[in-house]
Scaffold this active site. Sequence first.
Site, PDB file in Angstrom:
ATOM      1  N   THR A   1       0.824  -1.219   0.000  1.00 24.91           N
ATOM      2  CA  THR A   1       0.000   0.000   0.000  1.00 24.91           C
ATOM      3  C   THR A   1       0.858   1.271   0.000  1.00 24.91           C
ATOM      4  O   THR A   1       0.535   2.238  -0.672  1.00 24.91           O
ATOM      5  CB  THR A   1      -0.945   0.014   1.213  1.00 24.91           C
ATOM      6  OG1 THR A   1      -0.196  -0.288   2.406  1.00 24.91           O
ATOM      7  CG2 THR A   1      -2.058  -0.997   1.058  1.00 24.91           C
ATOM      8  N   GLY A   2       1.952   1.253   0.772  1.00 24.98           N
ATOM      9  CA  GLY A   2       2.806   2.436   0.831  1.00 24.98           C
ATOM     10  C   GLY A   2       3.476   2.728  -0.494  1.00 24.98           C
ATOM     11  O   GLY A   2       3.536   3.887  -0.936  1.00 24.98           O
TER      12      GLY A   2
END
Length: 263
Positions: A207-208
């Site tokens: 996600t990052g």
Amino acid sequence: MNTVLTIAGTDPTGGAGVQADLKTFMAHNVYGMSIITALVAQNTLGVKDIMNVTPDFLEEQFDCVFNDIFPDALKIGMVSETELIHTIVKKLKQYHARHIVVDPVMVSTSGSRLIEDSALDALKYELIPLSEIITPNIPEAEVLIGKKIKSKEDMIRAAQDIRQWYQGDILIKGGHFEDRADDLLYHNNEKIWLECEHIDNPNTHGTGCTLSSAIASHLASGYDMITSVRKAKDYISGALKANLDLGHGSGPLNHCWNLKQKR
């Protein structure tokens, strides 16, 4: 077509790192390029091994990209060694790179440490100051300030602490809180909350990487910072809500959910 470069490690299962970045670039209709900092043997269950490139080979990759297809924006992800950070700083200055997004990758979603302790100061005081925005999650922000973050008020104080040595924009991601997933954008000392309910999806691998790449894509396309961050937040929320379920651990996102929607 606008061009975006990722400088990061790899993920052979495609959920994080360079592979996730390139998918994100494609989903935003920008031309993606990559400079590899490390070959990472990882999957949804964790990181097995890391083989860093040499500083000389890293420089060669920089020269190949910047002397041929100059990027309109770039994101920097996993860099685990001090010497590699020094090389990146040197080349960014040499080529006057623009719209730099730094995702200070220190710990993987599965909990594996991805940066050497000796490289932290180089990341904090040499690489991050060159960026237009940094995108730490809660654990990464805690490492940067040396304090625990347990509330939204702590997130604000963390951004203010970071502001003491970094003048760019700060996006502290609140996805590690259980009840909400509100992010704090600290923009020119203005506190902007990007509110979002907690999405019930355990598959958060990459996600990052994906969020920082989406921000870089929008910056490359000419959007201002606040708009770029808001659009990237909407994109990551959609990718989570798509509920892709692959692998035996924390699985990857559906990076192309918005392309499927358009068909």
